[in-house]
Design a protein around this motif. Sequence first.
Motif, PDB file in Angstrom:
ATOM      1  N   GLY A  26       0.790  -1.228   0.000  1.00 28.68           N
ATOM      2  CA  GLY A  26       0.000   0.000   0.000  1.00 28.68           C
ATOM      3  C   GLY A  26       0.817   1.270   0.000  1.00 28.68           C
ATOM      4  N   ASP A  27       2.128   1.156  -0.195  1.00 20.85           N
ATOM      5  CA  ASP A  27       2.981   2.337  -0.320  1.00 20.85           C
ATOM      6  C   ASP A  27       3.181   2.673  -1.795  1.00 20.85           C
ATOM      7  OD1 ASP A  27       3.232   2.317   2.414  1.00 20.85           O
ATOM      8  OD2 ASP A  27       5.234   1.415   2.427  1.00 20.85           O
ATOM      9  N   VAL A  28       3.613   3.888  -2.071  1.00 22.88           N
ATOM     10  CA  VAL A  28       3.956   4.274  -3.441  1.00 22.88           C
ATOM     11  C   VAL A  28       5.157   3.461  -3.909  1.00 22.88           C
ATOM     12  CG1 VAL A  28       4.813   6.169  -4.880  1.00 22.88           C
ATOM     13  CG2 VAL A  28       3.030   6.601  -3.176  1.00 22.88           C
ATOM     14  N   ASP A  29       5.062   2.904  -5.116  1.00 18.20           N
ATOM     15  CA  ASP A  29       6.180   2.148  -5.676  1.00 18.20           C
ATOM     16  C   ASP A  29       7.154   3.142  -6.319  1.00 18.20           C
ATOM     17  OD1 ASP A  29       7.908   0.566  -7.354  1.00 18.20           O
ATOM     18  OD2 ASP A  29       6.471  -1.078  -7.175  1.00 18.20           O
ATOM     19  N   MET A  30       8.170   3.497  -5.588  1.00 12.97           N
ATOM     20  CA  MET A  30       9.092   4.544  -6.029  1.00 12.97           C
ATOM     21  C   MET A  30       9.858   4.144  -7.285  1.00 12.97           C
ATOM     22  SD  MET A  30      10.571   6.107  -2.459  1.00 12.97           S
ATOM     23  CE  MET A  30      10.984   4.527  -1.713  1.00 12.97           C
ATOM     24  N   LYS A  31      10.275   2.895  -7.372  1.00  9.47           N
ATOM     25  CA  LYS A  31      11.060   2.444  -8.526  1.00  9.47           C
ATOM     26  C   LYS A  31      10.257   2.564  -9.821  1.00  9.47           C
ATOM     27  CE  LYS A  31      13.578  -1.578 -10.331  1.00  9.47           C
ATOM     28  NZ  LYS A  31      12.774  -1.716 -11.586  1.00  9.47           N
ATOM     29  N   ILE A  32       9.026   2.074  -9.796  1.00  3.05           N
ATOM     30  CA  ILE A  32       8.189   2.137 -10.996  1.00  3.05           C
ATOM     31  C   ILE A  32       7.877   3.583 -11.354  1.00  3.05           C
ATOM     32  CG2 ILE A  32       5.873   1.645 -11.892  1.00  3.05           C
ATOM     33  CD1 ILE A  32       6.020  -1.069 -10.521  1.00  3.05           C
ATOM     34  N   CYS A  33       7.546   4.383 -10.349  1.00  7.98           N
ATOM     35  CA  CYS A  33       7.224   5.790 -10.626  1.00  7.98           C
ATOM     36  C   CYS A  33       8.405   6.517 -11.250  1.00  7.98           C
ATOM     37  CB  CYS A  33       6.779   6.489  -9.343  1.00  7.98           C
ATOM     38  SG  CYS A  33       5.119   6.030  -8.801  1.00  7.98           S
ATOM     39  N   ARG A  34       9.610   6.255 -10.762  1.00 11.94           N
ATOM     40  CA  ARG A  34      10.799   6.898 -11.344  1.00 11.94           C
ATOM     41  C   ARG A  34      10.962   6.508 -12.810  1.00 11.94           C
ATOM     42  NH1 ARG A  34      13.577   5.354  -6.384  1.00 11.94           N
ATOM     43  NH2 ARG A  34      13.732   7.168  -4.996  1.00 11.94           N
ATOM     44  N   GLU A  35      10.739   5.234 -13.117  1.00 15.32           N
ATOM     45  CA  GLU A  35      10.885   4.759 -14.499  1.00 15.32           C
ATOM     46  C   GLU A  35       9.891   5.451 -15.423  1.00 15.32           C
ATOM     47  OE1 GLU A  35      11.236   0.584 -15.428  1.00 15.32           O
ATOM     48  OE2 GLU A  35      11.705   0.132 -13.331  1.00 15.32           O
ATOM     49  N   ILE A  36       8.637   5.552 -14.974  1.00 16.84           N
ATOM     50  CA  ILE A  36       7.611   6.153 -15.825  1.00 16.84           C
ATOM     51  C   ILE A  36       7.821   7.660 -15.946  1.00 16.84           C
ATOM     52  CG2 ILE A  36       5.133   6.509 -16.144  1.00 16.84           C
ATOM     53  CD1 ILE A  36       4.656   3.811 -14.803  1.00 16.84           C
ATOM     54  N   ILE A  37       8.197   8.311 -14.855  1.00 17.06           N
ATOM     55  CA  ILE A  37       8.492   9.746 -14.912  1.00 17.06           C
ATOM     56  C   ILE A  37       9.601  10.025 -15.920  1.00 17.06           C
ATOM     57  CG2 ILE A  37       9.521  11.670 -13.622  1.00 17.06           C
ATOM     58  CD1 ILE A  37       7.925  10.736 -11.193  1.00 17.06           C
ATOM     59  N   LYS A  38      10.597   9.161 -15.955  1.00 18.19           N
ATOM     60  CA  LYS A  38      11.705   9.337 -16.908  1.00 18.19           C
ATOM     61  C   LYS A  38      11.186   9.261 -18.342  1.00 18.19           C
ATOM     62  CE  LYS A  38      16.356   7.621 -17.954  1.00 18.19           C
ATOM     63  NZ  LYS A  38      17.389   6.601 -17.609  1.00 18.19           N
ATOM     64  N   ALA A  39      10.242   8.345 -18.592  1.00 13.30           N
ATOM     65  CA  ALA A  39       9.665   8.220 -19.936  1.00 13.30           C
ATOM     66  C   ALA A  39       8.787   9.428 -20.285  1.00 13.30           C
ATOM     67  CB  ALA A  39       8.845   6.934 -20.036  1.00 13.30           C
ATOM     68  N   CYS A  40       8.213  10.077 -19.258  1.00 11.57           N
ATOM     69  CA  CYS A  40       7.345  11.241 -19.469  1.00 11.57           C
ATOM     70  C   CYS A  40       8.138  12.538 -19.606  1.00 11.57           C
ATOM     71  CB  CYS A  40       6.377  11.398 -18.300  1.00 11.57           C
ATOM     72  SG  CYS A  40       5.207  10.044 -18.096  1.00 11.57           S
ATOM     73  N   HIS A  41       9.356  12.554 -19.127  1.00  9.80           N
ATOM     74  CA  HIS A  41      10.181  13.764 -19.078  1.00  9.80           C
ATOM     75  C   HIS A  41      10.256  14.440 -20.443  1.00  9.80           C
ATOM     76  CE1 HIS A  41      13.323  16.362 -17.463  1.00  9.80           C
ATOM     77  NE2 HIS A  41      13.962  16.184 -18.594  1.00  9.80           N
ATOM     78  N   PRO A  42      10.137  15.750 -20.518  1.00  9.78           N
ATOM     79  CA  PRO A  42      10.125  16.740 -19.430  1.00  9.78           C
ATOM     80  C   PRO A  42       8.721  17.220 -19.051  1.00  9.78           C
ATOM     81  CG  PRO A  42      10.491  17.874 -21.478  1.00  9.78           C
ATOM     82  CD  PRO A  42      10.276  16.412 -21.834  1.00  9.78           C
ATOM     83  N   LEU A  43       7.689  16.437 -19.380  1.00  5.06           N
ATOM     84  CA  LEU A  43       6.324  16.901 -19.196  1.00  5.06           C
ATOM     85  C   LEU A  43       5.853  16.737 -17.742  1.00  5.06           C
ATOM     86  CD1 LEU A  43       4.674  15.520 -22.458  1.00  5.06           C
ATOM     87  CD2 LEU A  43       5.741  17.747 -22.053  1.00  5.06           C
TER      88      LEU A  43
END
Length: 248
Positions: free
Chosen positions: A102-119
């Motif tokens: 039930g915690d935020v999955d930091m690893k997955i979020c970092r990966e997806i944020i990188k794919a979204c960058h710089p938006l």
Amino acid sequence: MSKVLEVCVDTLESAISAINGGADRLELCSSLIDGGLTPTPGLLIQIQNMNSRNIPVFCLLRCRTGNFIYKPEEVEIMKDDARILRKNGADGFVFGALSENGDVDMKICREIIKACHPLSVTFHRAFDFCRRPTIEVEVIIDLGFQRILTSGKQQTAQLGVKLIQKLIEQVGNRIIIMPGGGINKDNLKFIIENTEANEFHGSFKMVKEEVEAKSEEECEVVIGERNGPLYVTDESAVAEIVNILKTV
């Protein structure tokens, strides 16, 4: 500070209604009836072509229905979708990923944020399934999200105002807390007064076409038919909400 209205849409017709109604931003998805899934690039392109007011269009990244605990191959799907949608005119993205505890999955979020960058990136209502919201909001800030969409861990934002207000007080100007879930013209002022939020989210749907419900025995697979009503964004409802936000 001026108030911002984000309208969630899943069709070209709904997007045009939201734009004409005065929405400040769109969250674009497919299959809202399933809680929203990743939209197609073709839909994004057509909406941007008809986006007469040039308002931002943020795309949902959610590759399937169900929970927000994703397998590695599902993460790859959403990363690929982010890259494709970014190249085809997305102005931002909306997603969320959780661990089994039930915690935020930091690893997955970092990966997806990188794919979204710089938006810009919004953490969606997966947040309402976090077991420790006041702790996880700090994690989401550290990850680099710009806003969080939440109903305050309740069925609707109206019911969740206490937690929403607590989060807004906690984060200050470090991230935007955006109430969403069941917002309408009748409860919007209550939500504003009890949270002091500046951004708001809703789909503001109306029934476009009533479809007579069939029993399981009557149902046959017929292309183009659906069992249940068809919903679209109500332009007048969006305009009413916009007007309220201008006057509060």
